[in-house]
Design a protein around this motif. Structure first.
Motif, PDB file in Angstrom:
ATOM      1  N   ASP A  46      33.332  21.732  38.361  1.00 47.51           N
ATOM      2  CA  ASP A  46      34.544  22.528  38.571  1.00 47.51           C
ATOM      3  C   ASP A  46      34.405  23.898  37.933  1.00 47.51           C
ATOM      4  OD1 ASP A  46      36.781  21.333  35.931  1.00 47.51           O
ATOM      5  OD2 ASP A  46      34.619  21.751  35.926  1.00 47.51           O
ATOM      6  N   ALA A  47      33.195  24.439  37.942  1.00 45.90           N
ATOM      7  CA  ALA A  47      32.957  25.752  37.357  1.00 45.90           C
ATOM      8  C   ALA A  47      33.796  26.805  38.068  1.00 45.90           C
ATOM      9  CB  ALA A  47      31.473  26.106  37.453  1.00 45.90           C
ATOM     10  N   LEU A  48      34.377  27.684  37.294  1.00 46.84           N
ATOM     11  CA  LEU A  48      35.154  28.775  37.862  1.00 46.84           C
ATOM     12  C   LEU A  48      34.238  29.764  38.565  1.00 46.84           C
ATOM     13  CD1 LEU A  48      37.719  29.535  35.007  1.00 46.84           C
ATOM     14  CD2 LEU A  48      37.990  28.039  36.996  1.00 46.84           C
ATOM     15  N   ARG A  49      34.785  30.447  39.577  1.00 48.10           N
ATOM     16  CA  ARG A  49      34.035  31.441  40.337  1.00 48.10           C
ATOM     17  C   ARG A  49      34.860  32.728  40.378  1.00 48.10           C
ATOM     18  NH1 ARG A  49      34.289  26.800  42.833  1.00 48.10           N
ATOM     19  NH2 ARG A  49      35.778  27.556  44.405  1.00 48.10           N
ATOM     20  N   VAL A  50      34.353  33.752  39.721  1.00 44.56           N
ATOM     21  CA  VAL A  50      35.097  35.004  39.580  1.00 44.56           C
ATOM     22  C   VAL A  50      34.240  36.168  40.043  1.00 44.56           C
ATOM     23  CG1 VAL A  50      36.225  36.578  37.938  1.00 44.56           C
ATOM     24  CG2 VAL A  50      36.445  34.092  37.646  1.00 44.56           C
ATOM     25  N   VAL A  51      34.838  37.060  40.813  1.00 48.45           N
ATOM     26  CA  VAL A  51      34.185  38.302  41.211  1.00 48.45           C
ATOM     27  C   VAL A  51      34.743  39.432  40.351  1.00 48.45           C
ATOM     28  CG1 VAL A  51      34.057  40.052  43.027  1.00 48.45           C
ATOM     29  CG2 VAL A  51      33.508  37.670  43.546  1.00 48.45           C
ATOM     30  N   VAL A  52      33.839  40.209  39.774  1.00 45.73           N
ATOM     31  CA  VAL A  52      34.194  41.323  38.900  1.00 45.73           C
ATOM     32  C   VAL A  52      33.735  42.608  39.580  1.00 45.73           C
ATOM     33  CG1 VAL A  52      33.925  42.320  36.605  1.00 45.73           C
ATOM     34  CG2 VAL A  52      33.894  39.839  36.889  1.00 45.73           C
ATOM     35  N   ALA A  53      34.632  43.597  39.709  1.00 42.64           N
ATOM     36  CA  ALA A  53      34.308  44.802  40.466  1.00 42.64           C
ATOM     37  C   ALA A  53      34.470  46.050  39.603  1.00 42.64           C
ATOM     38  CB  ALA A  53      35.211  44.919  41.692  1.00 42.64           C
TER      39      ALA A  53
ATOM     40  N   VAL B 195      39.691  37.714  41.216  1.00 42.53           N
ATOM     41  CA  VAL B 195      39.012  39.001  41.173  1.00 42.53           C
ATOM     42  C   VAL B 195      39.489  39.771  39.947  1.00 42.53           C
ATOM     43  CG1 VAL B 195      39.022  41.296  42.250  1.00 42.53           C
ATOM     44  CG2 VAL B 195      38.476  39.278  43.617  1.00 42.53           C
ATOM     45  N   LEU B 196      38.540  40.383  39.258  1.00 42.38           N
ATOM     46  CA  LEU B 196      38.856  41.312  38.174  1.00 42.38           C
ATOM     47  C   LEU B 196      38.291  42.676  38.537  1.00 42.38           C
ATOM     48  CD1 LEU B 196      39.558  42.185  35.185  1.00 42.38           C
ATOM     49  CD2 LEU B 196      37.212  41.512  34.647  1.00 42.38           C
TER      50      LEU B 196
ATOM     51  N   THR C  96      38.968  49.370  45.164  1.00 42.21           N
ATOM     52  CA  THR C  96      40.042  49.328  46.158  1.00 42.21           C
ATOM     53  C   THR C  96      39.735  48.357  47.299  1.00 42.21           C
ATOM     54  OG1 THR C  96      40.689  51.591  45.609  1.00 42.21           O
ATOM     55  CG2 THR C  96      41.491  50.702  47.692  1.00 42.21           C
ATOM     56  N   PRO C  97      38.558  48.428  47.940  1.00 49.09           N
ATOM     57  CA  PRO C  97      38.296  47.435  48.996  1.00 49.09           C
ATOM     58  C   PRO C  97      38.251  46.007  48.472  1.00 49.09           C
ATOM     59  CG  PRO C  97      36.351  48.804  48.591  1.00 49.09           C
ATOM     60  CD  PRO C  97      37.486  49.448  47.878  1.00 49.09           C
ATOM     61  N   VAL C  98      37.776  45.809  47.249  1.00 46.12           N
ATOM     62  CA  VAL C  98      37.745  44.450  46.694  1.00 46.12           C
ATOM     63  C   VAL C  98      39.160  43.956  46.427  1.00 46.12           C
ATOM     64  CG1 VAL C  98      37.001  43.047  44.725  1.00 46.12           C
ATOM     65  CG2 VAL C  98      35.432  44.715  45.727  1.00 46.12           C
ATOM     66  N   TYR C  99      40.014  44.805  45.859  1.00 46.99           N
ATOM     67  CA  TYR C  99      41.410  44.411  45.641  1.00 46.99           C
ATOM     68  C   TYR C  99      42.082  44.031  46.957  1.00 46.99           C
ATOM     69  CZ  TYR C  99      41.351  46.559  40.914  1.00 46.99           C
ATOM     70  OH  TYR C  99      41.102  46.886  39.611  1.00 46.99           O
ATOM     71  N   LEU C 100      41.913  44.863  47.985  1.00 42.98           N
ATOM     72  CA  LEU C 100      42.594  44.611  49.255  1.00 42.98           C
ATOM     73  C   LEU C 100      42.044  43.365  49.945  1.00 42.98           C
ATOM     74  CD1 LEU C 100      42.972  48.257  50.595  1.00 42.98           C
ATOM     75  CD2 LEU C 100      44.697  46.819  49.478  1.00 42.98           C
TER      76      LEU C 100
ATOM     77  N   LEU D   3      44.076  35.728  46.713  1.00 47.56           N
ATOM     78  CA  LEU D   3      43.426  35.425  45.443  1.00 47.56           C
ATOM     79  C   LEU D   3      44.134  36.159  44.310  1.00 47.56           C
ATOM     80  CD1 LEU D   3      39.652  35.826  46.430  1.00 47.56           C
ATOM     81  CD2 LEU D   3      40.984  33.711  46.277  1.00 47.56           C
ATOM     82  N   PRO D   4      44.224  35.550  43.127  1.00 47.10           N
ATOM     83  CA  PRO D   4      44.797  36.272  41.988  1.00 47.10           C
ATOM     84  C   PRO D   4      43.915  37.458  41.609  1.00 47.10           C
ATOM     85  CG  PRO D   4      43.890  34.157  41.294  1.00 47.10           C
ATOM     86  CD  PRO D   4      43.849  34.166  42.786  1.00 47.10           C
ATOM     87  N   ILE D   5      44.566  38.571  41.312  1.00 45.61           N
ATOM     88  CA  ILE D   5      43.870  39.819  40.979  1.00 45.61           C
ATOM     89  C   ILE D   5      44.226  40.213  39.555  1.00 45.61           C
ATOM     90  CG2 ILE D   5      43.728  42.292  41.506  1.00 45.61           C
ATOM     91  CD1 ILE D   5      44.439  41.460  44.437  1.00 45.61           C
ATOM     92  N   PHE D   6      43.204  40.601  38.805  1.00 50.49           N
ATOM     93  CA  PHE D   6      43.394  41.072  37.436  1.00 50.49           C
ATOM     94  C   PHE D   6      42.793  42.468  37.328  1.00 50.49           C
ATOM     95  CE2 PHE D   6      43.346  36.519  37.486  1.00 50.49           C
ATOM     96  CZ  PHE D   6      44.442  36.179  36.710  1.00 50.49           C
ATOM     97  N   VAL D   7      43.456  43.311  36.580  1.00 50.26           N
ATOM     98  CA  VAL D   7      43.057  44.711  36.465  1.00 50.26           C
ATOM     99  C   VAL D   7      42.943  45.080  34.995  1.00 50.26           C
ATOM    100  CG1 VAL D   7      43.777  47.102  36.894  1.00 50.26           C
ATOM    101  CG2 VAL D   7      44.174  45.351  38.643  1.00 50.26           C
TER     102      VAL D   7
END
Length: 376
Positions: free
Chosen positions: A3-10, A100-101, A109-113, A120-124
């Motif tokens: 159940d490893a988390l999967r996060v994209v960081v931009a 996404v962070l 911007t394209p990753v957020y959109l 998906l939850p977005i963190f800034v």
């Protein structure tokens, strides 16, 4: 079952975006050792080197800057942005991202959109005192927003400070001083000045140091001049300038050594630099970038008001300033000590852990153990 988390960081482009991005990734990995983190950047930014060196997978999309005047690039913008949005979506789908962070920059911007489209939850995280366009977009529909300063104007922002990697966040300047000075070529018997314009360099700062280094060296000051990539200062024969007491390099990977070794640092007041100087407790003279929207002056405001730094406008940072103001300060050990203590009062060392907690709490529904160790 894994159940490893999967996060994209931009984010990316400059060290000011990359350093906090990697720091948050390190903090996430510390509390979730099995986490799968994919970093999204551009193929030609510093992230192309620094992200793999930090041990993270890098996926790239094309940079789509906003043209400042009518041109063919402006006409092509919708097509380029559409391609970037599609590429960002493919990365999110391919990694199975759960969140996404973004830390700002062209790719965010394209990753957020794309993340919003997929719910998906977005963190800034906003590093500057004045928020950039990408993070203004992301914050509008973010689950959580962290900021280094209180003046961003981003809705719902929590001031957490600047995420830093552990070797900066947890550094002991006094304990590391001797080793750092030796590593950077400084001796113990003379004041040490470190000059940097940031990862991109600063031509005007470089020109002033080139014009005044002989007077500094003649007064017994040692100078390490970090010029920036491709911005070496040349002598009359076209060779990199070199002289007794003066040494130049284009880049220093271990800035924690520079903070520890310097009796005084001259720098642009980029957000990352200001926050790292505060955490390290390094006295500084800050020279805000004279163009843009004035955020560098805002970045420096609290540190200067506390007495941890002096501020000089770019136009007034001259060879005369070096001899009339900077040199006397370098010779005043008591004043430098007081500045270092004042700078330290402004430091926040646990921002990366705070951002990691924000993300993990949302995905796991539980708060991880408190920690200030943000990786190495």
């Amino acid at each position: 079952m894994n159940d490893a988390l999967r996060v994209v960081v931009a984010g990316g482009g400059t060290a000011g975006h990359i350093s906090p991005m990697i720091a948050i990734a390190d903090a996430l990995r510390q509390v979730e050792p099995e986490i799968r983190i994919t970093v999204v950047g551009t193929p030609d930014g510093l992230e192309a080197r620094l992200v793999p060196e930090a041990g993270y997978e890098l996926a790239t999309i094309a940079k789509v800057p906003m043209p400042r005047r009518p041109s063919m690039d402006l006409l092509k913008l919708p097509f380029r942005f559409s391609a970037a949005l599609k590429a960002a979506g493919a990365i999110l789908d391919g990694t199975g991202a759960q969140a996404v962070l973004g830390v700002g920059g062209y790719v965010c911007t394209p990753v957020y959109l794309a993340a919003r489209k997929r719910k998906l939850p977005i963190f800034v995280h906003e590093a500057n005192a004045r928020a950039g366009l990408a993070n203004k977009v992301g914050a509008r529909f973010a689950t959580g927003v962290g900021a280094a300063f209180s003046t961003t104007g981003l809705r719902g922002a929590k001031v957490v400070g600047m995420p830093m990697r552990g070797f900066v966040a947890n550094m002991d300047r006094a304990a590391q001083r001797g080793q750092a000075r030796e590593a950077l070529g400084f001796t113990e018997d003379a004041p040490a000045l470190v000059v940097t314009g940031g990862s991109s360099g600063a031509a005007s700062i470089n020109a002033t140091i080139a014009a005044g280094f002989e007077k500094l060296a003649g007064a017994g000051v040692q100078v390490l001049h970090i010029t920036g990539r491709g911005k070496a200062v040349l002598d009359a024969n076209g060779n990199p300038l070199a002289a007794p007491g003066y040494r130049q390099v284009e880049y220093v990977d271990s800035m924690n050594q520079a903070y520890a070794a310097a009796d005084l640092m001259v720098a642009r007041s980029g957000a990352g630099t200001v926050c790292e100087l505060a955490v390290a407790g390094t006295p500084s003279v800050l020279v805000p970038l004279p163009i843009g929207n004035g955020e560098q002056r805002l970045n420096a405001a609290d540190l200067v008001a506390a007495g941890g730094a002096m501020l000089v406008e770019d136009a007034f940072f001259t060879a005369e300033y070096l001899t009339e103001t900077l040199l006397p300060l370098l010779k005043d050990a008591e004043a430098l000590t007081a500045m270092g203590h004042a700078a330290k009062t402004q430091g926040k060392a646990d921002a990366a852990a705070a951002m990691a907690e924000m993300i993990r709490h949302s995905l796991r529904g539980a708060t991880p153990p408190q920690t200030t160790n943000t990786g190495s």
